[in-house]
Design an enzyme around this catalytic site. Structure first.
Site, PDB file in Angstrom:
ATOM      1  N   GLU A  79       0.837  -1.208   0.000  1.00  0.00           N
ATOM      2  CA  GLU A  79       0.000   0.000   0.000  1.00  0.00           C
ATOM      3  C   GLU A  79       0.871   1.258   0.000  1.00  0.00           C
ATOM      4  O   GLU A  79       1.846   1.346   0.729  1.00  0.00           O
ATOM      5  CB  GLU A  79      -0.888   0.024   1.252  1.00  0.00           C
ATOM      6  CG  GLU A  79      -1.894  -1.122   1.312  1.00  0.00           C
ATOM      7  CD  GLU A  79      -2.987  -0.999   0.267  1.00  0.00           C
ATOM      8  OE1 GLU A  79      -3.160   0.097  -0.301  1.00  0.00           O
ATOM      9  OE2 GLU A  79      -3.667  -2.019   0.021  1.00  0.00           O
ATOM     10  N   ARG A  89     -18.047  -0.884   6.150  1.00  0.00           N
ATOM     11  CA  ARG A  89     -19.207  -1.416   5.431  1.00  0.00           C
ATOM     12  C   ARG A  89     -19.767  -2.612   6.202  1.00  0.00           C
ATOM     13  O   ARG A  89     -20.958  -2.887   6.171  1.00  0.00           O
ATOM     14  CB  ARG A  89     -18.706  -1.864   4.048  1.00  0.00           C
ATOM     15  CG  ARG A  89     -19.706  -2.044   2.970  1.00  0.00           C
ATOM     16  CD  ARG A  89     -19.012  -2.325   1.630  1.00  0.00           C
ATOM     17  NE  ARG A  89     -17.756  -3.060   1.755  1.00  0.00           N
ATOM     18  CZ  ARG A  89     -17.637  -4.373   1.890  1.00  0.00           C
ATOM     19  NH1 ARG A  89     -18.704  -5.139   1.934  1.00  0.00           N
ATOM     20  NH2 ARG A  89     -16.442  -4.939   1.972  1.00  0.00           N
ATOM     21  N   CYS A 142      -7.659  -2.527   8.210  1.00  0.00           N
ATOM     22  CA  CYS A 142      -6.295  -2.514   7.655  1.00  0.00           C
ATOM     23  C   CYS A 142      -5.775  -1.089   7.540  1.00  0.00           C
ATOM     24  O   CYS A 142      -4.641  -0.787   7.930  1.00  0.00           O
ATOM     25  CB  CYS A 142      -6.257  -3.211   6.299  1.00  0.00           C
ATOM     26  SG  CYS A 142      -6.520  -4.992   6.456  1.00  0.00           S
ATOM     27  N   HIS A 164      -1.424  -5.846   1.321  1.00  0.00           N
ATOM     28  CA  HIS A 164      -2.646  -6.644   1.193  1.00  0.00           C
ATOM     29  C   HIS A 164      -2.360  -7.886   0.344  1.00  0.00           C
ATOM     30  O   HIS A 164      -1.610  -7.812  -0.647  1.00  0.00           O
ATOM     31  CB  HIS A 164      -3.767  -5.832   0.535  1.00  0.00           C
ATOM     32  CG  HIS A 164      -4.686  -5.185   1.514  1.00  0.00           C
ATOM     33  ND1 HIS A 164      -4.849  -3.820   1.604  1.00  0.00           N
ATOM     34  CD2 HIS A 164      -5.522  -5.719   2.452  1.00  0.00           C
ATOM     35  CE1 HIS A 164      -5.738  -3.546   2.550  1.00  0.00           C
ATOM     36  NE2 HIS A 164      -6.161  -4.681   3.084  1.00  0.00           N
TER      37      HIS A 164
END
Ligand code: PCA
Length: 192
Positions: A79, A89, A142, A164
């Site tokens: 990342e 979510r 994360c 990831h």
């Protein structure tokens, strides 16, 4: 010898396995000039970064890499940036789903990974495995860990960031076999 603290998450969202911890668990205890310290962390906002920071205070690592599952991705993705937001979510493993909350009120909007992202991707690809940059770690746990670590260690010599990894084949498509994820993480660490 230098020290690397590398973390993986417990399963979340109703799944029974998380490839991040399965892969981290299988890493050797030494890679290049680094002694490898492995830690499983809970998929819980706030608690996840605190668990990493407590362990880091104890072992004083030179580098911290947190690894997490990104189910829709086909490649292992270091990342580039963490952002100052929690927006879930689905519920985390404590049943909490924050919406539009800052991680650090008053903190910078975004913080760049202090890992050599492009060199890690090149090393993953050189090992014959899928590696690609990601420009968002999402807004779930994360990203909470990535941003919190970068904020905590800003201006220090401790480098940190996030990688990831795809699902395991039994979780869905796209996926990567566990041994390939392990090899990709080893390659990424060898680029430090
Ligand atoms: N992936 C989630 C949290 C835990 C994990 O392995 C995420 O991408 O935020």
């Amino acid at each position: 010898m230098k020290k690397l603290l590398i973390t993986g998450f417990d399963p979340f969202g109703g799944e029974s396995v998380n490839p991040s911890w399965e892969a981290v668990k299988l890493l050797p205890d030494q890679i290049g000039g680094y002694e490898i310290h492995k830690l499983q962390i809970p998929t819980v906002f706030g608690l996840a970064p605190r668990t990493v920071l407590e362990k880091a205070a104890e072992i004083q690592p030179d580098v911290i890499i947190s690894v997490g599952q990104a189910g829709t991705r086909a490649a292992v993705t270091p990342e580039r940036i963490g952002i100052n937001i929690r927006d879930a979510r689905i519920a985390d493993n404590a049943g909490i789903s924050p919406k539009d909350e800052f991680i650090v009120p008053g903190g910078p909007d975004g913080l760049f990974s202090t890992l050599p992202v492009k060199a890690m991707i090149a090393a993953i690809q050189a090992a014959g495995l899928p590696g690609a940059v990601s420009n968002t770690a999402g807004t779930f746990v994360c990203n909470d860990v990535l941003y919190s670590l970068l904020h905590h260690y800003a201006g220090t010599h401790v480098r940190c960031g996030f990688i990831h990894v795809p699902w395991l084949p039994q979780q869905g498509t796209p996926s990567l076999p566990l041994e390939d994820t392990v090899k990709a993480l080893e390659a990424a660490v060898s680029a430090l």
